[in-house]
Enzyme design. Sequence first.
Site, PDB file in Angstrom:
ATOM      1  N   ASP A 157       0.842  -1.209   0.000  1.00  0.00           N
ATOM      2  CA  ASP A 157       0.000   0.000   0.000  1.00  0.00           C
ATOM      3  C   ASP A 157       0.873   1.253   0.000  1.00  0.00           C
ATOM      4  O   ASP A 157       1.821   1.362   0.787  1.00  0.00           O
ATOM      5  CB  ASP A 157      -0.881   0.038   1.259  1.00  0.00           C
ATOM      6  CG  ASP A 157      -2.165  -0.760   1.098  1.00  0.00           C
ATOM      7  OD1 ASP A 157      -2.130  -1.797   0.400  1.00  0.00           O
ATOM      8  OD2 ASP A 157      -3.183  -0.353   1.689  1.00  0.00           O
TER       9      ASP A 157
ATOM     10  N   ASP B 263      -9.815   2.239  -8.050  1.00  0.00           N
ATOM     11  CA  ASP B 263      -9.734   0.897  -7.483  1.00  0.00           C
ATOM     12  C   ASP B 263      -9.470   0.960  -5.974  1.00  0.00           C
ATOM     13  O   ASP B 263      -8.659   1.762  -5.513  1.00  0.00           O
ATOM     14  CB  ASP B 263      -8.576   0.149  -8.174  1.00  0.00           C
ATOM     15  CG  ASP B 263      -8.426  -1.266  -7.678  1.00  0.00           C
ATOM     16  OD1 ASP B 263      -9.310  -2.089  -7.959  1.00  0.00           O
ATOM     17  OD2 ASP B 263      -7.419  -1.556  -6.979  1.00  0.00           O
TER      18      ASP B 263
ATOM     19  N   GLU C 102     -14.699   2.505  -6.595  1.00  0.00           N
ATOM     20  CA  GLU C 102     -14.879   1.089  -6.308  1.00  0.00           C
ATOM     21  C   GLU C 102     -14.780   0.929  -4.782  1.00  0.00           C
ATOM     22  O   GLU C 102     -13.705   0.714  -4.236  1.00  0.00           O
ATOM     23  CB  GLU C 102     -13.814   0.219  -6.986  1.00  0.00           C
ATOM     24  CG  GLU C 102     -14.189  -1.258  -6.916  1.00  0.00           C
ATOM     25  CD  GLU C 102     -13.142  -2.178  -6.306  1.00  0.00           C
ATOM     26  OE1 GLU C 102     -13.434  -3.379  -6.162  1.00  0.00           O
ATOM     27  OE2 GLU C 102     -12.030  -1.717  -5.966  1.00  0.00           O
TER      28      GLU C 102
HETATM   29  C1  NOJ Z   1     -10.347  -4.626  -6.951  1.00  0.00           C
HETATM   30  C2  NOJ Z   1     -10.196  -5.234  -8.305  1.00  0.00           C
HETATM   31  O1  NOJ Z   1     -11.449  -5.301  -8.930  1.00  0.00           O
HETATM   32  C3  NOJ Z   1      -9.574  -6.600  -8.113  1.00  0.00           C
HETATM   33  O2  NOJ Z   1      -9.546  -7.310  -9.328  1.00  0.00           O
HETATM   34  C4  NOJ Z   1      -8.200  -6.431  -7.541  1.00  0.00           C
HETATM   35  O3  NOJ Z   1      -7.641  -7.698  -7.266  1.00  0.00           O
HETATM   36  C5  NOJ Z   1      -8.238  -5.612  -6.240  1.00  0.00           C
HETATM   37  N1  NOJ Z   1      -9.045  -4.428  -6.364  1.00  0.00           N
HETATM   38  C6  NOJ Z   1      -6.853  -5.167  -5.852  1.00  0.00           C
HETATM   39  O4  NOJ Z   1      -6.423  -4.168  -6.736  1.00  0.00           O
END
Ligand code: NOJ
Length: 554
Positions: A178, A208, A250
């Site tokens: 991170d 993301d 997300e």
């Molecule tokens: C969310 C993504 O959709 C997933 O595919 C990924 O493994 C994780 N974030 C980590 O980046």
Amino acid sequence: MSGGSHAGPSDWYKDAVIYEVRVPSFYDSNGDGCGDLRGLIARLDYLVDLGVSALWLLPLCPSPGRDDGYDISDYEGVSPEVGTLEDLKALLDAAHARGLRVITELVLNHTSDKHPWFQRARRAPKGSPDREWFVWSDDPSRYKGARIIFSDFEKSNWTWDDEAQAYYWHRFYHHQPDLNYDHAPVRDAMLAVVDHWFALGVDGLRLDAVPYLYEREGTSSENLPETHAFLKTLRARVDERWEGRMLLAEANQWPEDAVKYFGDGDECHMAFHFPLMPRLFMAMRREERRPITEILARTPDIPANCQWALFLRNHDELTLEMVTGEERDYLWREYARDPQARLNLGIRRRLAPLLFNDRRRMELMNALLLSLPGTPVLYYGDEIGMGDDLALGDRNGVRTPMQWSPDRNAGFSPADGSKLVLPLVTDPEYHWQTINVENQRRNESSLLNWTRRLLRLRAKHPAFGRGSAIFVDAGTEHAFAFVREHEGDRVLVVCNLSRFYRPLSLELSRWKGLVPVEMFGGVRFPEIGEGRWPVSLGPRGFCWFELKPPEPAA
Ligand code: NOJ
Ligand code: CA
């Protein structure tokens, strides 16, 4: 200002239908077995014909590929497997020329451990500015409140690094350290990455893993005020420099936490509605609307310039994090009896196999996806009912090559079959020789052609993207009905979630005098009068009606 912005309202994302593409699995233009940007360009007309209006491209940046590109080693380049920056520019031009917007990934939270920033940090002296780009500790019991997300693979959010002689923090795989957002140069670097992609002309960025930017002792280290403060800075910068661009959060969170990513209309323009998704599957299985209506009732209103992103499936496991333990057990039992289908807290299957390859269920679920308040996101291949491959590890089973035709390698690539980026689906029920675009184009009643028609109907009615939603009693718990309204455009959606024929009676008195006209056929139904409006639907049937004023008497 960049050349990327183009005609249309700045809130284009409200009317959009987004199509999620894994570029390496879509179409291989140079015969090396891996799909690429030039291949996607060659298939844009297919997507226009399907009727989607925006593409979301999974990670494109250079990466060791240990988390399908979500482990980035260079934020400003393009992975050589899919092409070059020039190819990406060509894709943006070709997409924009067809009126398609393009959304790419912004992986803010973590890098690959191969990223030069991490390599530099682990060698830098403790406490030095270079070291501070990541989160280090001598004590792996810090931030205990943070859950482990990839619970099937990782035992801790800390991993020991010999070189650094310290533990580093990671919310995902141990090879994805991170970034440390408490360190100003990290924040500046990521803002520069945002500028880089918008300057190239992309229309939107998917943020993301956005809840995890900061960590604080004594908290879950998710959704922290510091994260929202950073997002407000990011948004202010976008508003100042990049008109008409979109940020999509997300955030796999409960509705009350997810809405916070809209801020007061000053953080993200869009956010995925994660909790709705498993409840659509629950409602289907229980044959009652309550799981859907309850979660929508629990979803706060959002600022006027914001929009939910809705989805049924994506490139990850169908996550069951946003349900209770009991509900998770129910969904696992009903949808993933085979333990191989389970992954972390979810189910690693595509839409068609989840829905027992039942055409009625696929239609009903898609009809809900395309009519509930929000912008729908379709996952590539689901429009033809592609299957999956549980023999492949992690989430690769839902990432297999697009099935274009019954020709060699499903028309995906001319390469030797052993060179394909992932194997094609050969399960007899979903074999690429049967389930493919070419076959379904020829068959007027195929899922593909049905989906095209549904998308065309949706495009005619701004109420789907922008309208209010009023839920309507239909006389039985097995039915789900609502009216979407926007500036005189009125759409009535009626669903029968049960497996049996059902007579329904809808409470539509506030629309008295209007005439429901079924959209597929243009057939006029009886005018809405006093009392309940009766209609009968077949097993798992649905109807979309336009509510029109009666025709003036001749
Ligand atoms: C969310 C993504 O959709 C997933 O595919 C990924 O493994 C994780 N974030 C980590 O980046
Ligand atoms: Ca290729």
